[in-house]
Design a protein around this motif. Structure first.
Motif, PDB file in Angstrom:
ATOM      1  N   HIS A   1       7.133  28.701 -18.927  1.00  0.00           N
ATOM      2  CA  HIS A   1       8.393  28.265 -19.549  1.00  0.00           C
ATOM      3  C   HIS A   1       8.654  26.812 -19.219  1.00  0.00           C
ATOM      4  O   HIS A   1       8.523  26.418 -18.063  1.00  0.00           O
ATOM      5  CB  HIS A   1       9.569  29.076 -19.006  1.00  0.00           C
ATOM      6  N   MET A   2       9.080  26.063 -20.194  1.00  0.00           N
ATOM      7  CA  MET A   2       9.407  24.679 -19.907  1.00  0.00           C
ATOM      8  C   MET A   2      10.453  24.137 -20.868  1.00  0.00           C
ATOM      9  O   MET A   2      10.167  23.880 -22.028  1.00  0.00           O
ATOM     10  CB  MET A   2       8.157  23.818 -19.961  1.00  0.00           C
ATOM     11  N   LEU A   3      11.679  23.984 -20.381  1.00  0.00           N
ATOM     12  CA  LEU A   3      12.722  23.373 -21.195  1.00  0.00           C
ATOM     13  C   LEU A   3      12.541  21.872 -21.152  1.00  0.00           C
ATOM     14  O   LEU A   3      12.041  21.332 -20.168  1.00  0.00           O
ATOM     15  CB  LEU A   3      14.100  23.728 -20.615  1.00  0.00           C
ATOM     16  N   PRO A   4      12.984  21.155 -22.198  1.00  0.00           N
ATOM     17  CA  PRO A   4      12.908  19.698 -22.137  1.00  0.00           C
ATOM     18  C   PRO A   4      13.797  19.152 -21.014  1.00  0.00           C
ATOM     19  O   PRO A   4      14.748  19.831 -20.602  1.00  0.00           O
ATOM     20  CB  PRO A   4      13.429  19.238 -23.500  1.00  0.00           C
ATOM     21  N   ASP A   5      13.495  17.975 -20.542  1.00  0.00           N
ATOM     22  CA  ASP A   5      14.212  17.382 -19.404  1.00  0.00           C
ATOM     23  C   ASP A   5      15.705  17.184 -19.642  1.00  0.00           C
ATOM     24  O   ASP A   5      16.480  17.151 -18.693  1.00  0.00           O
ATOM     25  CB  ASP A   5      13.614  16.015 -19.037  1.00  0.00           C
ATOM     26  N   HIS A   6      16.111  17.041 -20.912  1.00  0.00           N
ATOM     27  CA  HIS A   6      17.533  16.778 -21.171  1.00  0.00           C
ATOM     28  C   HIS A   6      18.388  18.038 -21.129  1.00  0.00           C
ATOM     29  O   HIS A   6      19.587  17.973 -21.345  1.00  0.00           O
ATOM     30  CB  HIS A   6      17.706  16.038 -22.510  1.00  0.00           C
TER      31      HIS A   6
ATOM     32  N   SER B   1      15.177  28.156 -27.669  1.00  0.00           N
ATOM     33  CA  SER B   1      15.778  27.141 -28.541  1.00  0.00           C
ATOM     34  C   SER B   1      17.262  27.002 -28.200  1.00  0.00           C
ATOM     35  O   SER B   1      17.842  27.874 -27.553  1.00  0.00           O
ATOM     36  CB  SER B   1      15.644  27.563 -30.003  1.00  0.00           C
ATOM     37  N   MET B   2      17.857  25.935 -28.693  1.00  0.00           N
ATOM     38  CA  MET B   2      19.278  25.711 -28.476  1.00  0.00           C
ATOM     39  C   MET B   2      20.091  26.856 -29.096  1.00  0.00           C
ATOM     40  O   MET B   2      21.074  27.322 -28.519  1.00  0.00           O
ATOM     41  CB  MET B   2      19.678  24.369 -29.078  1.00  0.00           C
ATOM     42  N   GLY B   3      19.665  27.322 -30.269  1.00  0.00           N
ATOM     43  CA  GLY B   3      20.368  28.413 -30.947  1.00  0.00           C
ATOM     44  C   GLY B   3      20.395  29.680 -30.098  1.00  0.00           C
ATOM     45  O   GLY B   3      21.393  30.394 -30.042  1.00  0.00           O
ATOM     46  N   TRP B   4      19.308  29.925 -29.414  1.00  0.00           N
ATOM     47  CA  TRP B   4      19.208  31.111 -28.547  1.00  0.00           C
ATOM     48  C   TRP B   4      20.259  31.026 -27.436  1.00  0.00           C
ATOM     49  O   TRP B   4      20.985  31.991 -27.188  1.00  0.00           O
ATOM     50  CB  TRP B   4      17.786  31.182 -27.980  1.00  0.00           C
ATOM     51  N   CYS B   5      20.358  29.876 -26.791  1.00  0.00           N
ATOM     52  CA  CYS B   5      21.347  29.700 -25.710  1.00  0.00           C
ATOM     53  C   CYS B   5      22.764  29.848 -26.264  1.00  0.00           C
ATOM     54  O   CYS B   5      23.578  30.603 -25.724  1.00  0.00           O
ATOM     55  CB  CYS B   5      21.260  28.318 -25.058  1.00  0.00           C
ATOM     56  N   VAL B   6      23.037  29.111 -27.339  1.00  0.00           N
ATOM     57  CA  VAL B   6      24.397  29.014 -27.861  1.00  0.00           C
ATOM     58  C   VAL B   6      24.891  30.373 -28.385  1.00  0.00           C
ATOM     59  O   VAL B   6      26.044  30.740 -28.183  1.00  0.00           O
ATOM     60  CB  VAL B   6      24.446  27.923 -28.959  1.00  0.00           C
ATOM     61  N   ASN B   7      23.997  31.135 -29.016  1.00  0.00           N
ATOM     62  CA  ASN B   7      24.391  32.454 -29.531  1.00  0.00           C
ATOM     63  C   ASN B   7      24.819  33.382 -28.415  1.00  0.00           C
ATOM     64  O   ASN B   7      25.820  34.090 -28.533  1.00  0.00           O
ATOM     65  CB  ASN B   7      23.235  33.105 -30.299  1.00  0.00           C
ATOM     66  N   CYS B   8      24.078  33.374 -27.343  1.00  0.00           N
ATOM     67  CA  CYS B   8      24.439  34.273 -26.252  1.00  0.00           C
ATOM     68  C   CYS B   8      25.737  33.812 -25.598  1.00  0.00           C
ATOM     69  O   CYS B   8      26.562  34.633 -25.214  1.00  0.00           O
ATOM     70  CB  CYS B   8      23.323  34.381 -25.230  1.00  0.00           C
TER      71      CYS B   8
ATOM     72  N   HIS C   1       8.708  35.087 -23.757  1.00  0.00           N
ATOM     73  CA  HIS C   1       9.259  36.134 -24.606  1.00  0.00           C
ATOM     74  C   HIS C   1      10.336  35.607 -25.558  1.00  0.00           C
ATOM     75  O   HIS C   1      10.436  36.037 -26.699  1.00  0.00           O
ATOM     76  CB  HIS C   1       9.816  37.238 -23.707  1.00  0.00           C
ATOM     77  N   SER C   2      11.192  34.678 -25.095  1.00  0.00           N
ATOM     78  CA  SER C   2      12.265  34.135 -25.933  1.00  0.00           C
ATOM     79  C   SER C   2      11.864  32.748 -26.412  1.00  0.00           C
ATOM     80  O   SER C   2      11.030  32.101 -25.788  1.00  0.00           O
ATOM     81  CB  SER C   2      13.559  34.026 -25.127  1.00  0.00           C
ATOM     82  N   ASP C   3      12.493  32.270 -27.505  1.00  0.00           N
ATOM     83  CA  ASP C   3      12.025  30.971 -28.003  1.00  0.00           C
ATOM     84  C   ASP C   3      12.591  29.768 -27.225  1.00  0.00           C
ATOM     85  O   ASP C   3      12.086  28.667 -27.340  1.00  0.00           O
ATOM     86  CB  ASP C   3      12.235  30.836 -29.518  1.00  0.00           C
TER      87      ASP C   3
ATOM     88  N   LEU D   1       4.831  25.121 -32.975  1.00  0.00           N
ATOM     89  CA  LEU D   1       5.918  25.676 -33.781  1.00  0.00           C
ATOM     90  C   LEU D   1       6.620  26.735 -32.943  1.00  0.00           C
ATOM     91  O   LEU D   1       6.078  27.241 -31.982  1.00  0.00           O
ATOM     92  CB  LEU D   1       5.352  26.349 -35.030  1.00  0.00           C
ATOM     93  N   GLY D   2       7.824  27.088 -33.348  1.00  0.00           N
ATOM     94  CA  GLY D   2       8.513  28.211 -32.724  1.00  0.00           C
ATOM     95  C   GLY D   2       8.765  28.004 -31.253  1.00  0.00           C
ATOM     96  O   GLY D   2       8.839  28.946 -30.492  1.00  0.00           O
ATOM     97  N   TYR D   3       8.907  26.763 -30.832  1.00  0.00           N
ATOM     98  CA  TYR D   3       9.279  26.459 -29.443  1.00  0.00           C
ATOM     99  C   TYR D   3       8.436  27.201 -28.406  1.00  0.00           C
ATOM    100  O   TYR D   3       8.965  27.731 -27.432  1.00  0.00           O
ATOM    101  CB  TYR D   3      10.749  26.794 -29.211  1.00  0.00           C
ATOM    102  N   ASN D   4       7.130  27.300 -28.640  1.00  0.00           N
ATOM    103  CA  ASN D   4       6.254  27.920 -27.644  1.00  0.00           C
ATOM    104  C   ASN D   4       6.487  29.399 -27.395  1.00  0.00           C
ATOM    105  O   ASN D   4       6.030  29.934 -26.389  1.00  0.00           O
ATOM    106  CB  ASN D   4       6.329  27.194 -26.285  1.00  0.00           C
ATOM    107  N   LYS D   5       7.209  30.071 -28.275  1.00  0.00           N
ATOM    108  CA  LYS D   5       7.364  31.507 -28.114  1.00  0.00           C
ATOM    109  C   LYS D   5       5.975  32.140 -28.096  1.00  0.00           C
ATOM    110  O   LYS D   5       5.104  31.728 -28.857  1.00  0.00           O
ATOM    111  CB  LYS D   5       8.194  32.061 -29.271  1.00  0.00           C
ATOM    112  N   TYR D   6       5.776  33.126 -27.240  1.00  0.00           N
ATOM    113  CA  TYR D   6       4.492  33.815 -27.038  1.00  0.00           C
ATOM    114  C   TYR D   6       3.446  32.967 -26.318  1.00  0.00           C
ATOM    115  O   TYR D   6       2.308  33.389 -26.175  1.00  0.00           O
ATOM    116  CB  TYR D   6       3.881  34.320 -28.362  1.00  0.00           C
TER     117      TYR D   6
END
Ligand code: HEC
Ligand code: HEC
Ligand code: HEC
Ligand code: HEC
Ligand code: HEC
Length: 215
Positions: free
Chosen positions: A118-123, A158-165, A154-156, A32-37
């Motif tokens: 840290h590991m973003l998905p391949d796409h 997520s797509m929302g995190w990227c897009v918000n910034c 430290h950060s989640d 859950l939570g995109y592996n945050k922590y």
């Protein structure tokens, strides 16, 4: 009597359930939570708190790629050997033990099998240099690594995190472009091309086009 026993059993099962849930949650097995922590065990307990905090080493001494490429990179044992080749052997038993282990990797020419945090998905496309050169500090995204004995995410991510910034960046750029810019060394034309006119044909901000981040 029977009611009380049943009640106690139900309560016990509930508590065990809660415990197991939080155990799975904090050890990240629920995903859950995109592996945050997320904070995996590392083969050698390398401490950012000591090296980057106490000794004040620059992040880029070990992660030189962050400024110039997509990947910040993980240093090879050679980088560690600039100090641990016999000069710094450790004071405490703990330090001695692990520095010895580190040198074994060097002499046997075996890379240290660091576990990725840290590991973003391949796409997803992410580029460190674009962010670092736009003035974002490592801590903005990674937190105060220099206080971490063991690194965690430290950060989640997520797509929302990227897009918000990126949306904040849009406001920043718009604010700059509403005013005529005269005192920047590259001149107005540069600013127009590279900062103000970053809109696609639909008028959407380019940083938040799907294709900016997705292959
Ligand atoms: C002496 C070398 C060294 C210095 C200096 C250093 N690091 Fe690291 N860093 C490492 C090593 C080795 C790893 C892999 C082991 C680990 O995760 O702890 C790592 C891992 C990381 C990771 C996690 C990578 C992953 O797997 O996702 C991040 C983020 C990071 N460092 C950021 C920083 C930042 C920010 C600084 C400066 C405040 C810094 N580092 C300073 C050596 C260094
Ligand atoms: C600029 C010098 C320098 C570099 C480069 C360096 N270290 Fe260290 N390291 C130290 C010092 C100083 C100590 C403290 C030793 C002591 O007095 O106990 C230390 C301690 C350690 C310890 C012992 C545990 C601890 O926290 O005290 C480990 C393990 C370690 N370093 C791993 C690494 C690894 C892995 C790298 C490469 C990614 C690395 N070091 C790069 C200076 C350095
Ligand atoms: C805008 C956010 C952001 C900034 C700023 C940033 N990082 Fe990262 N970092 C990430 C993301 C996202 C990943 C995961 C990348 C992936 O999985 O492909 C990552 C991964 C890493 C890794 C793992 C190895 C790698 O290269 O992918 C290291 C090490 C790292 N960052 C160090 C740093 C350092 C050092 C700085 C500052 C000089 C820094 N980062 C600045 C977001 C950032
Ligand atoms: C803390 C703010 C911040 C976060 C978080 C962030 N970005 Fe960015 N991003 C920026 C800024 C600032 C730029 C540079 C904009 C510019 O050059 O004007 C940028 C640029 C980019 C670019 C364009 C690179 C280029 O070559 O021009 C890509 C792709 C990108 N980000 C992907 C991502 C992805 C994927 C994530 C999430 C995993 C992410 N960003 C998270 C602030 C952020
Ligand atoms: C600033 C970067 C960025 C932009 C722009 C962006 N994404 Fe994403 N997207 C991500 C990241 C990072 C993830 C992975 C994390 C997550 O799933 O939240 C992701 C995940 C996804 C997923 C989920 C895939 C899965 O495995 O579940 C879909 C679908 C997606 N994006 C579609 C889109 C579409 C459609 C757009 C354009 C409207 C878009 N994205 C724009 C960064 C971005």
């Amino acid at each position: 009597m029977l009611k009380k026993v049943v009640g106690a059993v139900v309560a016990l099962v509930f508590l065990v359930g809660v415990y197991v849930f939080f155990h799975l949650l904090t050890s990240n097995q629920l995903n859950l939570g995109y592996n945050k922590y997320y904070q995996p065990e590392q083969p050698i307990p390398f401490s950012h708190k000591r090296h980057a905090g106490e000794f004040g080493m620059d992040c880029r001494f070990c992660h030189a790629g962050a400024e110039v490429s997509r990947h910040a990179g993980i240093p090879s044992v050679d980088t560690c050997m600039k100090c641990h080749n016999g000069n710094v052997n450790g004071k405490s038993e703990y330090s001695k033990k692990w520095i010895k282990k580190l040198r074994e990797h060097y002499t046997k020419k075996e890379p240290i099998p660091w576990v990725k945090v840290h590991m973003l998905p391949d796409h997803v496309k992410f580029d460190h240099s674009a962010h670092v050169n736009a003035g974002k500090s490592c801590q903005t995204c990674h937190g105060n690594i220099e206080n971490m004995e063991k690194v965690y995410q430290h950060s989640d991510l997520s797509m929302g995190w990227c897009v918000n910034c990126h949306r904040e960046r849009k406001y920043e750029i718009e604010a700059q472009c509403d005013e005529p810019i005269t005192d920047l060394y590259q001149g107005d034309a540069y600013i127009r091309d590279f900062v103000c006119d970053r809109k696609d044909t639909d008028g959407d901000f380019i940083l938040n086009n799907c294709s900016t981040c997705h292959r």
